[in-house]
Scaffold this motif. Sequence first.
Motif, short mmCIF file in Angstrom:
data_model
loop_
_atom_site.label_atom_id
_atom_site.label_comp_id
_atom_site.label_asym_id
_atom_site.label_seq_id
_atom_site.Cartn_x
_atom_site.Cartn_y
_atom_site.Cartn_z
N GLU A 1 62.39 -5.31 -5.79
CA GLU A 1 62.92 -4.31 -4.87
C GLU A 1 64.26 -3.80 -5.39
O GLU A 1 65.02 -4.57 -5.99
N PRO A 2 64.59 -2.51 -5.13
CA PRO A 2 65.87 -1.96 -5.61
C PRO A 2 67.09 -2.77 -5.18
O PRO A 2 68.01 -2.97 -5.96
N ILE A 3 67.09 -3.27 -3.93
CA ILE A 3 68.25 -4.04 -3.46
C ILE A 3 68.39 -5.34 -4.25
O ILE A 3 69.50 -5.77 -4.57
N ASP A 4 67.25 -5.96 -4.62
CA ASP A 4 67.31 -7.19 -5.42
C ASP A 4 67.80 -6.90 -6.84
O ASP A 4 68.52 -7.70 -7.43
N ILE A 5 67.38 -5.76 -7.38
CA ILE A 5 67.86 -5.38 -8.72
C ILE A 5 69.37 -5.14 -8.68
O ILE A 5 70.11 -5.56 -9.57
N ALA A 6 69.84 -4.45 -7.63
CA ALA A 6 71.28 -4.17 -7.50
C ALA A 6 72.07 -5.47 -7.43
O ALA A 6 73.13 -5.61 -8.06
N GLU A 7 71.57 -6.45 -6.66
CA GLU A 7 72.25 -7.75 -6.57
C GLU A 7 72.24 -8.47 -7.92
O GLU A 7 73.21 -9.13 -8.29
N LEU A 8 71.12 -8.34 -8.64
CA LEU A 8 71.02 -8.94 -9.97
C LEU A 8 72.03 -8.33 -10.93
O LEU A 8 72.72 -9.02 -11.68
N LEU A 9 72.16 -6.99 -10.87
CA LEU A 9 73.08 -6.29 -11.76
C LEU A 9 74.54 -6.66 -11.47
O LEU A 9 75.38 -6.65 -12.37
N GLU A 10 74.83 -6.98 -10.20
CA GLU A 10 76.20 -7.39 -9.84
C GLU A 10 76.63 -8.65 -10.58
O GLU A 10 77.81 -8.87 -10.83
N GLU A 11 75.65 -9.51 -10.91
CA GLU A 11 75.95 -10.76 -11.60
C GLU A 11 76.04 -10.59 -13.11
O GLU A 11 76.47 -11.49 -13.82
N MET A 12 75.61 -9.44 -13.60
CA MET A 12 75.57 -9.20 -15.05
C MET A 12 76.95 -8.83 -15.60
O MET A 12 77.78 -8.27 -14.87
N PRO A 13 77.21 -9.10 -16.87
CA PRO A 13 78.44 -8.59 -17.50
C PRO A 13 78.47 -7.07 -17.39
O PRO A 13 77.44 -6.40 -17.56
N GLU A 14 79.65 -6.53 -17.12
CA GLU A 14 79.77 -5.10 -16.86
C GLU A 14 79.27 -4.23 -18.01
O GLU A 14 78.63 -3.20 -17.80
N GLU A 15 79.48 -4.68 -19.24
CA GLU A 15 79.08 -3.87 -20.40
C GLU A 15 77.56 -3.76 -20.54
O GLU A 15 77.06 -2.87 -21.25
N LYS A 16 76.81 -4.63 -19.84
CA LYS A 16 75.34 -4.58 -19.91
C LYS A 16 74.75 -3.58 -18.90
O LYS A 16 73.58 -3.22 -19.00
N LEU A 17 75.55 -3.17 -17.92
CA LEU A 17 75.03 -2.35 -16.83
C LEU A 17 74.40 -1.03 -17.30
O LEU A 17 73.29 -0.69 -16.89
N PRO A 18 75.10 -0.23 -18.13
CA PRO A 18 74.50 1.05 -18.54
C PRO A 18 73.15 0.88 -19.22
O PRO A 18 72.21 1.62 -18.94
N LYS B 1 64.70 -21.30 -2.59
CA LYS B 1 63.80 -20.83 -3.64
C LYS B 1 64.15 -19.42 -4.06
O LYS B 1 64.06 -19.05 -5.21
N HIS B 2 64.53 -18.61 -3.06
CA HIS B 2 64.87 -17.22 -3.37
C HIS B 2 66.07 -17.14 -4.31
O HIS B 2 66.08 -16.37 -5.26
N MET B 3 67.08 -17.98 -4.05
CA MET B 3 68.27 -17.96 -4.89
C MET B 3 67.94 -18.44 -6.30
O MET B 3 68.43 -17.90 -7.28
N GLU B 4 67.07 -19.46 -6.42
CA GLU B 4 66.68 -19.95 -7.74
C GLU B 4 65.93 -18.86 -8.50
O GLU B 4 66.11 -18.67 -9.70
N PHE B 5 65.09 -18.13 -7.77
CA PHE B 5 64.33 -17.04 -8.38
C PHE B 5 65.28 -16.00 -8.99
O PHE B 5 65.12 -15.59 -10.12
N GLU B 6 66.33 -15.64 -8.23
CA GLU B 6 67.28 -14.65 -8.75
C GLU B 6 68.03 -15.18 -9.96
O GLU B 6 68.27 -14.46 -10.92
N LYS B 7 68.41 -16.48 -9.93
CA LYS B 7 69.18 -17.06 -11.03
C LYS B 7 68.36 -17.07 -12.32
O LYS B 7 68.85 -16.74 -13.39
N VAL B 8 67.09 -17.44 -12.19
CA VAL B 8 66.20 -17.46 -13.36
C VAL B 8 66.07 -16.05 -13.93
O VAL B 8 66.12 -15.84 -15.13
N ARG B 9 65.93 -15.08 -13.07
CA ARG B 9 65.81 -13.69 -13.50
C ARG B 9 67.03 -13.26 -14.33
O ARG B 9 66.89 -12.62 -15.35
N GLU B 10 68.20 -13.63 -13.82
CA GLU B 10 69.43 -13.24 -14.51
C GLU B 10 69.45 -13.81 -15.94
O GLU B 10 69.76 -13.10 -16.90
N GLU B 11 69.12 -15.09 -16.04
CA GLU B 11 69.12 -15.72 -17.37
C GLU B 11 68.05 -15.11 -18.27
O GLU B 11 68.28 -14.88 -19.46
#
Length: 459
Positions: free
Chosen positions: A33-50, A1-11
């Motif tokens: 949590e900051p660690i969850d946001i950091a993991e989410l950002l790792e999955e994002m396209p690099e140009e979206k990070l800033p 469930k945790h992984m599904e939660f992160e995937k939905v967030r990313e989309e």
Amino acid sequence: KHMEFEKVREEDVLKLLEERKFADVRDLLKDMEPIDIAELLEEMPEEKLPLLFRILPKEMAADTFVEMDSDMQEYLIQTFSDKELKEVMEDMYLDDTVDMIEEMPANVVRRILKHTSPEMRIKINGILQYPKDSAGSMMTTEYVDLRKDMTVQDAFTRIRRTGVDKETIYTCYVVNNNRMLLGMVSVKDLLLHNYDDVIEDIMEPNVIYATTLEDQEHVAEQFSKYDFIALPVVDMEQRLVGIITVDDAMDVMEQEATEDFEKMAAMLPSDKPYLRTGVIATWKSRLPWLMILMLSATFTGMILNHYENALAACLVLNAYIPMLSGTGGNSGTQASVAVIRALSLDEVDFSDVLKVLWKELRVSLLCGLCLAGANFVKMLVVDRTLLGNAEVTPMVCLVVCLTVLFVVVFAKCVGCSLPLLAEKVGLDPAVMASPFISTVVDATSLLIYFRFASWLLGI
């Protein structure tokens, strides 16, 4: 469930960014949590990070930045304006700043230091002077200090005034004017005493501490042993210079465990995540040990060449060489991993070598007898009777099974003693694990095998 939660967030985040609903993105992220946001950002396209980073609330942005890997941090720093970089640096704790600086190239470090205050630069340079894997390199100077003649009320006043920038305020340290560590007191102790009680009367004077040059792995073990939240660090004159918090100790435990696993698998340690380590870097970390092990395995070939005539005289012996080598290697690995773990937990040291050998000798005899017995029955019933191989005589079975017994005993004794010997001479015990021990045992098992064959079969 945790992984599904992160995937939905990313989309969801990507969709909202495309629709330019930045306030909604902020609302979506602010409860994470900051660690969850950091993991989410790792999955994002690099140009979206800033853009995503700028959407985050200021304090959360700094906490998230700390949790990112060094490649992402470097990319963001290059996109930051001077003002943004200064704001992030101001909201980061000193030990996190130092950890980040150690991972950055020189040009990025210069830019970071340019946007920190002179006082902070002095503190950073002070910590950077300590050896990389020492207590001094992982400590922070952001702690609450008290004087022994303060009252509880004075202590609370000081905590309120200075605590906002400290990494932890739960444990406070009592020092004198020369910063000598006299004791410690927790906020719980302060809350349970009267306002006019004096710190000297309620503090714990017997404080366990680390020294600045102490190995970080040993420091991390203290947290596990004593369930510390924080550990004070003193210099050679017993002056308090910093503290290490439990989150940093956990990072060290993970780092040291990863290093041990890599060494046990015959790889040079890497400090980057697997998917972010380049092919060339991975090749470089694996090749040296593979080369050493390949060359050392030539001894096995030399032994086989030496006994070429014996093998020709009794060809059936060839069929059991892989089983003997595999059994020996597995037996040695079992013992070595158990001893390496015991060493890392301080359960044994070199002075216990005879106790360890005596235990493994008895275990190996029991294991060897069971394996030899099972193999004897298997060779007679399956190989000789069911498969109709007349060359598998009872005497051949005896040769193979005696070899199994002696190889298991030898392998377990080697497997348990080599890590202890490595620790004694100052090498990393993890290096003495699976591949190295397997290579030693392979060659020895062949010598034992052919010795029994020459005695019992007369070849």
